[in-house]
Design a protein around this motif. Structure first.
Motif, PDB file in Angstrom:
ATOM      1  N   HIS A  56       0.838  -1.196   0.000  1.00 49.37           N
ATOM      2  CA  HIS A  56       0.000   0.000   0.000  1.00 49.37           C
ATOM      3  C   HIS A  56       0.877   1.251   0.000  1.00 49.37           C
ATOM      4  N   SER A  57       0.244   2.399  -0.094  1.00 47.97           N
ATOM      5  CA  SER A  57       0.968   3.666  -0.243  1.00 47.97           C
ATOM      6  C   SER A  57       1.704   4.087   1.018  1.00 47.97           C
ATOM      7  N   GLY A  58       1.422   3.443   2.148  1.00 53.01           N
ATOM      8  CA  GLY A  58       2.108   3.808   3.373  1.00 53.01           C
ATOM      9  C   GLY A  58       3.521   3.261   3.482  1.00 53.01           C
ATOM     10  N   LEU A  59       3.948   2.502   2.476  1.00 48.83           N
ATOM     11  CA  LEU A  59       5.283   1.909   2.488  1.00 48.83           C
ATOM     12  C   LEU A  59       6.251   2.734   1.642  1.00 48.83           C
ATOM     13  N   THR A  60       7.532   2.618   1.960  1.00 52.98           N
ATOM     14  CA  THR A  60       8.549   3.274   1.132  1.00 52.98           C
ATOM     15  C   THR A  60       8.705   2.498  -0.174  1.00 52.98           C
ATOM     16  N   PRO A  61       9.232   3.134  -1.224  1.00 53.56           N
ATOM     17  CA  PRO A  61       9.454   2.414  -2.490  1.00 53.56           C
ATOM     18  C   PRO A  61      10.290   1.147  -2.315  1.00 53.56           C
ATOM     19  N   GLN A  62      11.302   1.210  -1.444  1.00 54.21           N
ATOM     20  CA  GLN A  62      12.134   0.025  -1.229  1.00 54.21           C
ATOM     21  C   GLN A  62      11.342  -1.096  -0.560  1.00 54.21           C
ATOM     22  N   GLU A  63      10.497  -0.737   0.413  1.00 54.39           N
ATOM     23  CA  GLU A  63       9.660  -1.749   1.077  1.00 54.39           C
ATOM     24  C   GLU A  63       8.701  -2.397   0.071  1.00 54.39           C
ATOM     25  N   GLN A  64       8.157  -1.596  -0.825  1.00 57.84           N
ATOM     26  CA  GLN A  64       7.269  -2.146  -1.845  1.00 57.84           C
ATOM     27  C   GLN A  64       8.018  -3.101  -2.772  1.00 57.84           C
ATOM     28  N   ARG A  65       9.228  -2.732  -3.168  1.00 59.82           N
ATOM     29  CA  ARG A  65      10.023  -3.618  -4.037  1.00 59.82           C
ATOM     30  C   ARG A  65      10.369  -4.918  -3.315  1.00 59.82           C
ATOM     31  N   ASP A  66      10.673  -4.834  -2.027  1.00 59.95           N
ATOM     32  CA  ASP A  66      11.006  -6.033  -1.260  1.00 59.95           C
ATOM     33  C   ASP A  66       9.814  -6.986  -1.195  1.00 59.95           C
ATOM     34  N   ILE A  67       8.618  -6.423  -1.043  1.00 56.13           N
ATOM     35  CA  ILE A  67       7.420  -7.270  -0.971  1.00 56.13           C
ATOM     36  C   ILE A  67       7.157  -7.950  -2.317  1.00 56.13           C
ATOM     37  N   LEU A  68       7.311  -7.207  -3.406  1.00 53.65           N
ATOM     38  CA  LEU A  68       7.106  -7.810  -4.727  1.00 53.65           C
ATOM     39  C   LEU A  68       8.147  -8.890  -4.996  1.00 53.65           C
ATOM     40  N   ARG A  69       9.356  -8.673  -4.536  1.00 56.59           N
ATOM     41  CA  ARG A  69      10.412  -9.690  -4.705  1.00 56.59           C
ATOM     42  C   ARG A  69      10.052 -10.951  -3.921  1.00 56.59           C
ATOM     43  N   ALA A  70       9.553 -10.763  -2.705  1.00 57.25           N
ATOM     44  CA  ALA A  70       9.152 -11.915  -1.889  1.00 57.25           C
ATOM     45  C   ALA A  70       8.011 -12.684  -2.560  1.00 57.25           C
ATOM     46  N   LEU A  71       7.090 -11.960  -3.190  1.00 54.05           N
ATOM     47  CA  LEU A  71       5.994 -12.610  -3.907  1.00 54.05           C
ATOM     48  C   LEU A  71       6.534 -13.475  -5.042  1.00 54.05           C
ATOM     49  N   VAL A  72       7.413 -12.916  -5.851  1.00 54.70           N
ATOM     50  CA  VAL A  72       7.966 -13.641  -7.005  1.00 54.70           C
ATOM     51  C   VAL A  72       8.787 -14.846  -6.549  1.00 54.70           C
ATOM     52  N   GLU A  73       9.495 -14.712  -5.444  1.00 53.46           N
ATOM     53  CA  GLU A  73      10.367 -15.781  -4.973  1.00 53.46           C
ATOM     54  C   GLU A  73       9.627 -16.834  -4.150  1.00 53.46           C
ATOM     55  N   GLY A  74       8.318 -16.654  -3.987  1.00 52.62           N
ATOM     56  CA  GLY A  74       7.533 -17.667  -3.280  1.00 52.62           C
ATOM     57  C   GLY A  74       7.640 -17.604  -1.778  1.00 52.62           C
ATOM     58  N   ASP A  75       7.957 -16.444  -1.215  1.00 51.02           N
ATOM     59  CA  ASP A  75       8.144 -16.305   0.217  1.00 51.02           C
ATOM     60  C   ASP A  75       6.918 -15.741   0.933  1.00 51.02           C
ATOM     61  N   LEU A  76       5.797 -15.662   0.238  1.00 53.69           N
ATOM     62  CA  LEU A  76       4.572 -15.156   0.845  1.00 53.69           C
ATOM     63  C   LEU A  76       3.438 -16.165   0.691  1.00 53.69           C
ATOM     64  N   ASP A  77       2.597 -16.257   1.733  1.00 56.14           N
ATOM     65  CA  ASP A  77       1.373 -17.060   1.654  1.00 56.14           C
ATOM     66  C   ASP A  77       0.189 -16.193   1.237  1.00 56.14           C
ATOM     67  N   LEU A  78       0.174 -14.961   1.727  1.00 57.38           N
ATOM     68  CA  LEU A  78      -0.925 -14.048   1.421  1.00 57.38           C
ATOM     69  C   LEU A  78      -0.371 -12.641   1.233  1.00 57.38           C
ATOM     70  N   LEU A  79      -0.834 -11.970   0.186  1.00 53.40           N
ATOM     71  CA  LEU A  79      -0.438 -10.588  -0.062  1.00 53.40           C
ATOM     72  C   LEU A  79      -1.695  -9.744  -0.221  1.00 53.40           C
ATOM     73  N   TYR A  80      -1.828  -8.736   0.647  1.00 53.44           N
ATOM     74  CA  TYR A  80      -2.950  -7.802   0.584  1.00 53.44           C
ATOM     75  C   TYR A  80      -2.525  -6.584  -0.222  1.00 53.44           C
ATOM     76  N   VAL A  81      -3.424  -6.114  -1.078  1.00 56.47           N
ATOM     77  CA  VAL A  81      -3.077  -4.997  -1.954  1.00 56.47           C
ATOM     78  C   VAL A  81      -4.299  -4.110  -2.142  1.00 56.47           C
ATOM     79  N   ALA A  82      -4.075  -2.802  -2.186  1.00 55.91           N
ATOM     80  CA  ALA A  82      -5.156  -1.856  -2.442  1.00 55.91           C
ATOM     81  C   ALA A  82      -5.568  -1.919  -3.916  1.00 55.91           C
ATOM     82  N   PRO A  83      -6.830  -1.703  -4.251  1.00 58.68           N
ATOM     83  CA  PRO A  83      -7.302  -1.877  -5.629  1.00 58.68           C
ATOM     84  C   PRO A  83      -6.603  -0.987  -6.648  1.00 58.68           C
ATOM     85  N   GLU A  84      -6.198   0.231  -6.234  1.00 61.53           N
ATOM     86  CA  GLU A  84      -5.576   1.151  -7.192  1.00 61.53           C
ATOM     87  C   GLU A  84      -4.187   0.686  -7.624  1.00 61.53           C
TER      88      GLU A  84
END
Length: 617
Positions: free
Chosen positions: A100-128
């Protein structure tokens, strides 16, 4: 991009789902339609889930996401809801994150990397964020278990919380057609449901429509007389020291009511769009993380508030629709324990909503639908039948028997032949030129010779003083019901005076019989908790002492972990501990809401509290 074959699942999933339910969330059995929904999603099917707030919607997508290969992607409308859900999942040992928008750009990139690498069970995301190139690129390279679209009524222009960003979510079907999708909502009338299916392309989705009933909520509507005194008495008599939400129509009323309640010894905070983002965030955080606070708010507050022990929701102004009202009252009693939906409703509410409706510049079709919804809301306030039966009927659910847990069931409404009184009220409107408001008409009916009445020559009317035998409150009730039932309208072209409609003619001129309801002199009190589903949290003696100790421990643990208290353990779990007094980790692990991670993290602390309490007894 992973192929469609990657996502095909084998059968035999129910035992796995039950195992996840027990191990992760600490429950032994599913409720209602949960098992069928979860089995359908795990098998790869699409679904539309209509389930009331507090009915367990989250588990319907969380468990399939944990059973299927890949990460579950949850579209959620508010940062507060995302943060709460992620915190609760992390406490349960689930690898979850929120984008979400409350995260820094680096935190957002880290989360997307974790998603791609299979390190997440659930990812919540705002519709926009769903349609952004970076997110879609990450989805293209990730393994996705399912898409869950929460608060799905936001996709519909007929819904009460329409959000344009939800309209773009059909890209999930177009780009990832093989990934199962589930849309979930707690409040959607038939037109809204049809719109959800159409907009999200869920034509082949299985529809799961559970009962919308919230039997633990007591519904009460009172005639608005002195709203400040009424709400104060309600809180002190029925919900002292409880968390609650009070909805007001305007920012000024919110600020005024919050300050006044605080002066009366009720800890209250304001919330509305006129406050700075920092103040809103701070007040919301306090409400979520502290006990016994009252939030006074406009409708800007509420969606995504996951606090389960809100014991009451009060409305000091009339909501615009049954759908909005049910969504807002649904924020009470999410833990299944007794709660109250209380509303003070008066003549000014009817006038204001009628004016707002007629002055709207919306397209005529939209205005027509809004008028229908407002009429249903007014009818709910004025109904003489069980309120729960009335509410459920708006969602195509028909209850055969009265509920026994609303004000009308506690104290049945008395109706009376109001034909003559209605004729007097209508005559006062007509003879004064259909250009005055209710307070002036009360002076005419009651024979109050004000300077204004004399200047207009209305003190010489035949109608002047014809209603001395009835009080101002009784006349207000009559005017309110005449407005609600469409015999009288509001002149929005002039100064808000009352005018007669064509429907008034048969009563005024032909003497057609009209029955109206009498407002109770004193509002009925809440039912004994034995009539409600769930159990009261009131304890006495040693039980009360233990419950207090457990809540103090929970609050301290929540502060240490930086999460709301209910994320540690719900009130219902603490109640079970007080009643069962477990003595071993194995016994404690059988308490509902204590999964393996929480047992490992908090078990010894809880047993120590129980042991010390036994020793001191």
């Amino acid at each position: 991009m992973p192929s469609e074959a990657t996502y095909r699942q084998s059968g035999g999933t129910k035992p796995q789902a039950l195992e996840v339910l027990h191990r992760v969330f600490g429950y032994d059995a599913f409720r209602g339609e949960q098992a069928a929904i979860i089995e359908h999603l795990v098998a790869g099917g699409d679904a539309l889930v209509l389930m009331p707030t507090g009915g367990g919607k989250s588990l319907c997508y969380q468990i399939p996401a944990l059973c299927r290969d890949g990460a579950g992607i949850v579209i959620s409308p508010l940062i507060a809801l995302i943060q709460d859900q992620v915190a609760a999942l992390e406490e349960a040992g689930v690898r979850a994150a929120g984008l979400h928008s409350g995260l820094t750009p680096q935190e957002q990139r880290d989360i997307l990397r974790a998603l791609v690498e299979g390190d997440l069970d659930l990812l919540y995301v705002a519709p926009e964020r769903v349609n952004t190139p970076s997110f879609l690129d990450a989805l293209d390279h990730a393994r996705i278990a399912l898409f869950a679209i929460d608060e799905a009524h936001c996709v519909s222009q007929w819904g009460h919380d329409f959000r344009p960003d939800y309209r773009q979510l059909d890209i999930l079907h177009e780009r990832f057609a093989w990934v199962p999708r589930v849309a979930l909502t707690a409040t959607a009338d038939p037109p809204t449901r049809e719109d959800i299916v159409r907009q999200l392309k869920l034509d082949r989705a299985r529809v799961f429509s559970t009962s919308f009933d919230r039997p633990n909520i007591t519904y009460r509507v009172v005639a608005k007389r002195e709203p400040k005194k009424q709400i104060l008495a309600f809180i002190k008599d029925d919900h002292a020291e409880d968390a609650g939400i009070i909805y007001c129509m305007t920012r000024k009323k919110v600020d005024d009511m919050a300050a006044w309640l605080t002066d009366q010894g009720i800890p209250a905070l304001p919330y509305h769009a006129g406050l700075s983002a920092d103040v809103r965030a701070a007040n919301q955080a306090r409400f979520i993380r502290e006990e016994g606070l009252v939030m006074v708010a406009t409708i800007a507050f509420g969606m995504g508030i996951d606090k389960p022990n809100v014991r009451f929701v009060a409305h000091l102004d009339l909501p615009k629709s049954i759908e909005a009202y049910y969504q807002e009252t649904g924020r009470a009693g999410r833990d299944g324990l007794p709660a109250t939906a209380w509303m003070a409703y008066g003549l000014a509410d009817v006038v204001f909503q009628r004016q707002r409706m007629m002055q709207s510049t919306a397209p005529e079709e939209h205005k027509r639908r809004e008028r229908v919804k407002l009429d249903a809301m007014l009818a709910y306030c004025e109904t003489a039948e069980c309120r729960r039966r009335f509410l459920l009927r708006q969602f195509d659910e028909h209850r055969a028997e009265p509920c026994g847990n609303c004000d009308i069931c506690h104290e049945p409404v008395v109706t009376w032949d109001a034909t003559e009184a209605a004729q007097k009220a209508m005559s006062a409107i007509y003879r004064t030129g259909e250009r005055f408001g209710v307070e002036y008409l009360l002076d005419i009916l009651r024979g109050n010779g004000t300077d204004k009445a004399k200047d207009n020559g209305h003190d010489r009317l035949k109608t002047f003083g014809c209603g001395k035998d009835m009080s101002n409150d009784e006349w207000r009730s009559i005017f309110r019901q005449l407005l609600a039932q469409g015999f009288v309208s509001v002149d929005v072209e002039g100064f808000g005076g009352l005018t007669l409609t064509e429907s008034a003619r048969p009563v005024l001129l032909n003497g057609e019989s009209l029955r109206l309801r009498k407002d109770p002199v004193k509002a009925s009190r809440k039912a004994d908790v034995s009539t409600s589903r769930g159990r009261t949290v009131k304890f006495f003696g040693a039980d009360a002492d233990l419950f207090k100790l457990l809540k103090e421990w929970r609050l301290a643990a929540a502060r240490d972990h930086g999460v709301p208290p209910y994320v540690i353990l719900h009130d219902a779990t603490l109640i079970e501990i007080v009643e069962d007094r477990p003595m071993t980790l194995d016994q404690l692990g059988r308490m509902p809401g204590i999964g393996s991670r929480k047992l490992e993290r908090y078990g010894e602390d809880l047993l120590a509290i129980l042991k010390d309490h036994r020793a001191a007894a």
